[in-house]
Design a protein around this motif. Structure first.
Motif, PDB file in Angstrom:
ATOM      1  N   ARG A   1       0.822  -1.203   0.000  1.00 37.11           N
ATOM      2  CA  ARG A   1       0.000   0.000   0.000  1.00 37.11           C
ATOM      3  C   ARG A   1       0.866   1.267   0.000  1.00 37.11           C
ATOM      4  NH1 ARG A   1      -3.173  -1.779   3.974  1.00 37.11           N
ATOM      5  NH2 ARG A   1      -2.708  -0.202   5.531  1.00 37.11           N
ATOM      6  N   LEU A   2       1.898   1.262   0.823  1.00 30.75           N
ATOM      7  CA  LEU A   2       2.791   2.429   0.887  1.00 30.75           C
ATOM      8  C   LEU A   2       3.511   2.643  -0.437  1.00 30.75           C
ATOM      9  CD1 LEU A   2       4.350   1.981   4.454  1.00 30.75           C
ATOM     10  CD2 LEU A   2       2.666   3.691   3.735  1.00 30.75           C
ATOM     11  N   SER A   3       3.929   1.535  -1.045  1.00 34.54           N
ATOM     12  CA  SER A   3       4.598   1.630  -2.344  1.00 34.54           C
ATOM     13  C   SER A   3       3.655   2.204  -3.403  1.00 34.54           C
ATOM     14  CB  SER A   3       5.098   0.250  -2.770  1.00 34.54           C
ATOM     15  OG  SER A   3       5.646   0.290  -4.075  1.00 34.54           O
ATOM     16  N   ASP A   4       2.433   1.734  -3.426  1.00 36.20           N
ATOM     17  CA  ASP A   4       1.472   2.215  -4.412  1.00 36.20           C
ATOM     18  C   ASP A   4       1.102   3.677  -4.164  1.00 36.20           C
ATOM     19  OD1 ASP A   4       1.544  -0.279  -5.516  1.00 36.20           O
ATOM     20  OD2 ASP A   4      -0.404  -0.939  -4.742  1.00 36.20           O
TER      21      ASP A   4
ATOM     22  N   ALA B   1       3.459  -1.410 -14.913  1.00 39.13           N
ATOM     23  CA  ALA B   1       3.566  -1.577 -13.460  1.00 39.13           C
ATOM     24  C   ALA B   1       2.950  -0.388 -12.733  1.00 39.13           C
ATOM     25  CB  ALA B   1       5.028  -1.753 -13.069  1.00 39.13           C
ATOM     26  N   VAL B   2       3.124   0.792 -13.294  1.00 37.35           N
ATOM     27  CA  VAL B   2       2.533   1.991 -12.692  1.00 37.35           C
ATOM     28  C   VAL B   2       1.012   1.912 -12.757  1.00 37.35           C
ATOM     29  CG1 VAL B   2       2.271   4.495 -12.935  1.00 37.35           C
ATOM     30  CG2 VAL B   2       4.539   3.443 -13.161  1.00 37.35           C
ATOM     31  N   SER B   3       0.487   1.500 -13.913  1.00 39.44           N
ATOM     32  CA  SER B   3      -0.971   1.371 -14.076  1.00 39.44           C
ATOM     33  C   SER B   3      -1.552   0.347 -13.089  1.00 39.44           C
ATOM     34  CB  SER B   3      -1.303   0.952 -15.509  1.00 39.44           C
ATOM     35  OG  SER B   3      -0.900   1.949 -16.432  1.00 39.44           O
TER      36      SER B   3
ATOM     37  N   ALA C   1      -4.373   0.852 -10.132  1.00 42.41           N
ATOM     38  CA  ALA C   1      -5.561  -0.018 -10.125  1.00 42.41           C
ATOM     39  C   ALA C   1      -5.717  -0.721  -8.787  1.00 42.41           C
ATOM     40  CB  ALA C   1      -5.458  -1.037 -11.266  1.00 42.41           C
ATOM     41  N   ARG C   2      -4.598  -1.179  -8.216  1.00 36.62           N
ATOM     42  CA  ARG C   2      -4.663  -1.850  -6.901  1.00 36.62           C
ATOM     43  C   ARG C   2      -5.200  -0.901  -5.840  1.00 36.62           C
ATOM     44  NH1 ARG C   2       0.361  -4.320  -8.294  1.00 36.62           N
ATOM     45  NH2 ARG C   2       1.460  -2.586  -7.301  1.00 36.62           N
ATOM     46  N   LEU C   3      -4.723   0.346  -5.881  1.00 32.63           N
ATOM     47  CA  LEU C   3      -5.184   1.323  -4.889  1.00 32.63           C
ATOM     48  C   LEU C   3      -6.677   1.585  -5.050  1.00 32.63           C
ATOM     49  CD1 LEU C   3      -2.443   4.137  -4.635  1.00 32.63           C
ATOM     50  CD2 LEU C   3      -3.238   2.619  -2.821  1.00 32.63           C
ATOM     51  N   GLU C   4      -7.113   1.790  -6.271  1.00 31.95           N
ATOM     52  CA  GLU C   4      -8.530   2.068  -6.502  1.00 31.95           C
ATOM     53  C   GLU C   4      -9.406   0.890  -6.067  1.00 31.95           C
ATOM     54  OE1 GLU C   4      -8.504   3.137 -10.655  1.00 31.95           O
ATOM     55  OE2 GLU C   4      -8.455   5.280 -10.164  1.00 31.95           O
ATOM     56  N   GLN C   5      -8.920  -0.315  -6.327  1.00 35.80           N
ATOM     57  CA  GLN C   5      -9.682  -1.495  -5.909  1.00 35.80           C
ATOM     58  C   GLN C   5      -9.712  -1.605  -4.393  1.00 35.80           C
ATOM     59  OE1 GLN C   5      -8.213  -5.171  -7.511  1.00 35.80           O
ATOM     60  NE2 GLN C   5      -9.904  -6.397  -6.698  1.00 35.80           N
ATOM     61  N   HIS C   6      -8.582  -1.358  -3.754  1.00 35.66           N
ATOM     62  CA  HIS C   6      -8.505  -1.450  -2.295  1.00 35.66           C
ATOM     63  C   HIS C   6      -9.375  -0.383  -1.630  1.00 35.66           C
ATOM     64  CE1 HIS C   6      -6.775  -2.065   1.687  1.00 35.66           C
ATOM     65  NE2 HIS C   6      -6.562  -0.752   1.757  1.00 35.66           N
ATOM     66  N   LEU C   7      -9.369   0.829  -2.185  1.00 33.86           N
ATOM     67  CA  LEU C   7     -10.126   1.923  -1.585  1.00 33.86           C
ATOM     68  C   LEU C   7     -11.570   1.970  -2.049  1.00 33.86           C
ATOM     69  CD1 LEU C   7      -7.373   4.691  -2.012  1.00 33.86           C
ATOM     70  CD2 LEU C   7      -8.015   3.548   0.121  1.00 33.86           C
TER      71      LEU C   7
END
Length: 298
Positions: A6-9, A35-37, A41-47
């Motif tokens: 999470r911190l990395s993203d 990798a940036v995309s 996407a991971r952040l948006e899915q998590h949040l």
């Protein structure tokens, strides 16, 4: 998603917003655009919110993305500050410190001190920029400036280093030919070498009983450099106002003589100035301490 991921993203998201481009963020971070995309996407899915509105031409933050970006910036900033703080704790400073100082003072006073400093700290690198013009420390990426006289109002941090006594000098030959002035007003009948921006006719300031006394002077030679004026004064062509360190050797050797010592203005203040930073480079702290120990008024 793990805290580390999470911190990395979050750091990747902050860089994307700052650069305004997935491609530029990827280049800056040394990652692939894919990798940036995926990180975004991971952040948006998590949040469970959309952080960025993507079009073919630009990226636009959603309202949730704007609020989240502020937190991401804070996380990145605190991480950078932690690194700076750790650097301060190193026993042996490393990196480059850039110093800006006037040509004569830098050559005669600062440069002779550099070898000892580098011998003590071999991983420290110094760049000494000799320039009589006042430069913008921030714009020119200079760590430390040495300034003379009254400082203008600015955001720079200033530490008083020392004071430079001012003297009025002439050669023995000149004084034998024209006489020794007994009062500043006598200078209207003398040849005075101008070394300021006022031109051949200058207004010199003295102190008499604690009050400023101004005397208009003139002479056969004008220059904006004390170094250039010195040969003329040594050859017996006139008197010169100068900070004492610039003519100390000539005074000791009897090649120049000080006059009107009881009327000299206050010594010229010298300051160390540097940009305001939350965390100062370890090398800069060391250089400040070293110069104050070597030159600073006790």
């Amino acid at each position: 998603m793990s805290l580390l991921q999470r911190l990395s993203d979050m750091a990747i998201f902050a860089r994307v917003v700052e650069s305004g481009s997935f491609t530029q963020a990827a280049i800056a971070l040394g990652m692939s655009k894919g990798a940036v995309s995926k990180a975004i996407a991971r952040l948006e899915q998590h949040l469970a919110v959309r952080l960025l509105q993507r079009t073919t031409r630009q990226l636009k933050l959603s309202s949730e993305g704007q609020a989240f970006f502020a937190y991401c910036q804070q996380v990145v900033r605190q991480a950078d500050q932690a690194e700076h703080h750790l650097a301060e704790l190193r026993d042996e400073p490393v990196g480059t410190i850039r110093i800006s100082v006037a040509v004569t003072y830098g050559s005669k006073v600062i440069a002779p001190l550099i070898p000892e400093l580098l011998q003590r700290y071999p991983k420290l690198q110094l760049e000494l920029d000799l320039n009589d013009k006042i430069i913008d420390l921030v714009a020119d990426e200079v760590d430390l400036g040495i300034r003379f006289g009254k400082l203008p109002s600015s955001s720079l941090i200033a530490r008083k280093l020392t004071h430079l006594p001012i003297v009025l000098v002439a050669s023995p030959a000149y004084l034998a030919a024209y006489g020794v002035p007994q009062h500043p007003n006598d200078l209207v009948h003398h040849l005075c070498i101008s070394t300021n921006s006022g031109g051949p006719e200058s207004c010199w300031e003295f102190l008499e009983n604690g009050k400023v006394l101004q005397v208009h002077t003139s002479g056969p030679f004008h220059t904006n450099s004390n170094r250039a004026a010195k040969p003329t004064v040594l050859s017996g062509m006139g008197l010169m106002f100068v900070t004492r360190y610039q003519v100390e050797e000539e005074l000791q050797a009897g090649l120049l003589v000080q006059v009107l010592a009881d009327y000299m203005p206050k010594p010229l203040p010298v300051h160390l100035v540097y940009p305001h930073r939350t965390h100062m480079k370890a090398g800069l702290k060391l250089v400040l301490q070293y110069l104050q120990g070597k030159i600073g008024d006790s």
